[in-house]
Design an enzyme around this catalytic site. Structure first.
Site, PDB file in Angstrom:
ATOM      1  CB  CYS A 242       1.678   5.583  -6.588  1.00 56.12           C
ATOM      2  SG  CYS A 242       0.194   4.549  -6.559  1.00 56.12           S
TER       3      CYS A 242
ATOM      4  CB  CYS B 193      -1.571  16.628  -3.653  1.00 55.40           C
ATOM      5  SG  CYS B 193      -2.370  15.018  -3.487  1.00 55.40           S
TER       6      CYS B 193
ATOM      7  CB  CYS C 208      -1.324   0.642 -13.836  1.00 56.07           C
ATOM      8  SG  CYS C 208      -1.477   0.365 -12.066  1.00 56.07           S
TER       9      CYS C 208
ATOM     10  CB  CYS D 127       4.747   5.384 -11.595  1.00 57.25           C
ATOM     11  SG  CYS D 127       3.913   4.133 -12.604  1.00 57.25           S
TER      12      CYS D 127
ATOM     13  CG  ASP E 294     -13.900  -2.824  -6.352  1.00 55.98           C
ATOM     14  OD1 ASP E 294     -14.212  -2.094  -7.298  1.00 55.98           O
ATOM     15  OD2 ASP E 294     -12.866  -3.501  -6.332  1.00 55.98           O
TER      16      ASP E 294
ATOM     17  CB  CYS F 189       2.295   9.347  -6.122  1.00 53.91           C
ATOM     18  SG  CYS F 189       1.383  10.788  -6.731  1.00 53.91           S
TER      19      CYS F 189
ATOM     20  CB  CYS G 197       2.397  -1.925  -8.285  1.00 48.90           C
ATOM     21  SG  CYS G 197       3.763  -0.752  -8.135  1.00 48.90           S
TER      22      CYS G 197
END
Length: 380
Positions: free
Chosen positions: A261, A205, A231, A215, A150, A211, A258
């Protein structure tokens, strides 16, 4: 320059087996290998950027060509060694904390030490082992490699999906059918033509949209699309300015990131607690009161967030986020006194940004609004 003839296939197969072993020894739960072709994923990225969903994250638009072409990051790159490491803290009652408005909710990935250095170091050790193996076996193929966590324009999740570590869910995060989604990703780009992973993991899924529905800020305009500007993770971490008033109430007590989700995802019933002690909570961040964290001075903040992902947002934005949480907490004289004390500090003074959020919080503490506790509806 060494002869660029291909390395013997048998040695590459053996090396791939060893990479799996070395990965396990370094604490990774899974290692897989894919190629560097990201043409389709690059198109998706360009569409996402064109809609402005990246908000103020200009770095997402910068070097976007490199994100879709790993060989531009590492000349001669042919393969990506993709790795995942679980981070779910053991014995934390984060849902209970989320439902306790006087408590501070910190995203699970940030409760312990920052993962960047730990995973990069482990990947670098594997890269060194690859180098030693190649030297010991007189590989004639040029070796060029680099580890990423990352930290560069790398499309980590699409690469991990291509490698077979999971599938990108409707919330845009990677899901593994045996491990859920509470894990970090890292990569080694290499010039070696290692054997590829056998197959991708099927997207499972199905019709589930839990999810998307959970939110708080309705940040998903459609399945597999995230408008980062809405978000809470973006608002509390990447966003450097004021948190828009429309999002403050529904933020509740989420002060750094957060997890909604992910927490609602049924695949996370398969997630396993991490065995990495560095990812275990520190300084009671998994259960602290908002007011206690708000009363940290800057030196306490720096000390208690040393080696933590939280430190990157800085003290003032930490106060900004906590002020929103305090504004959403039940009315309390202790909170009013803490907000007033911080508001009146002169040495050093708080920034105008923090002052504005404290004033908002004080107005709600002094004259509590009717608590709606509802999800914000978006107009995408």
């Amino acid at each position: 320059m060494p002869n660029s003839s291909p390395a013997p296939e048998a040695l590459l197969v053996k090396l791939t087996e060893l990479i799996q072993q070395w990965g396990r020894e370094q604490g990774f739960q899974q290692i897989a290998i894919t190629d560097v072709n990201l043409t389709t994923e690059q198109q998706h990225l360009e569409q996402w950027l064109s809609r402005g969903f990246h908000g103020t994250m200009a770095w997402m638009a910068e070097n976007s060509d490199k994100r879709g072409s790993p060989e531009k990051l590492l000349p001669g790159a042919q393969r990506v060694i993709s790795a995942r490491m679980d981070y779910l803290p053991p014995d934390t009652e984060q849902i209970k904390i989320l439902k306790s408005p006087q408590k501070a909710y910190v995203s699970r990935y940030a409760l312990g030490r920052d993962y960047h250095k730990l995973i990069r170091k482990r990947l670098a050790l594997i890269a060194n082992q690859i180098q030693t193996f190649c030297d010991d076996n007189n590989f004639t193929h040029p070796l060029n490699q680099r580890a990423f966590v990352d930290s560069a324009p790398v499309l980590e999740r699409p690469l991990a999906e291509k490698a077979g570590l999971g599938w990108v869910g409707k919330h845009t995060l990677l899901i593994n059918e045996h491990a859920g989604s509470w894990f970090f990703l890292g990569e080694i780009l290499t010039s070696l033509p290692l054997p590829l992973a056998t197959k991708k993991m099927e997207n499972r899924c199905g019709d589930c949209e839990a999810c998307l529905k959970i939110c708080p800020t309705d940040a998903f305009p459609a399945p597999y699309q995230l408008d980062a500007r809405r978000c809470i993770s973006y608002l509390t971490i990447e966003n450097k300015g004021a948190i828009p008033i429309e999002f403050r109430e529904v933020m509740g007590n989420r002060v750094f990131g957060c997890d909604d989700c992910q927490a609602i995802c049924p695949w996370n019933k398969f997630a396993k607690p991490t065995t990495e002690t560095d990812f275990h909570p520190r300084h009671s961040l998994e259960s602290s009161d908002l007011v206690d964290l708000f009363l940290w001075d800057e030196q306490q903040f720096l000390k208690n967030t040393e080696g933590s992902a939280i430190r990157r947002i800085g003290y003032q934005n930490w106060l900004r986020n906590l002020a929103v949480g305090l504004g959403n907490a039940p009315a309390s004289q202790q909170i009013i006194e803490a907000l007033t004390k911080k508001r009146n500090e002169t040495s050093p003074p708080i920034t105008a940004l923090v002052a504005e959020h404290i004033d908002w919080a004080l107005s709600r503490q002094i004259t509590p609004p009717k608590r709606r506790q509802r999800k914000l509806k978006a107009s995408h």
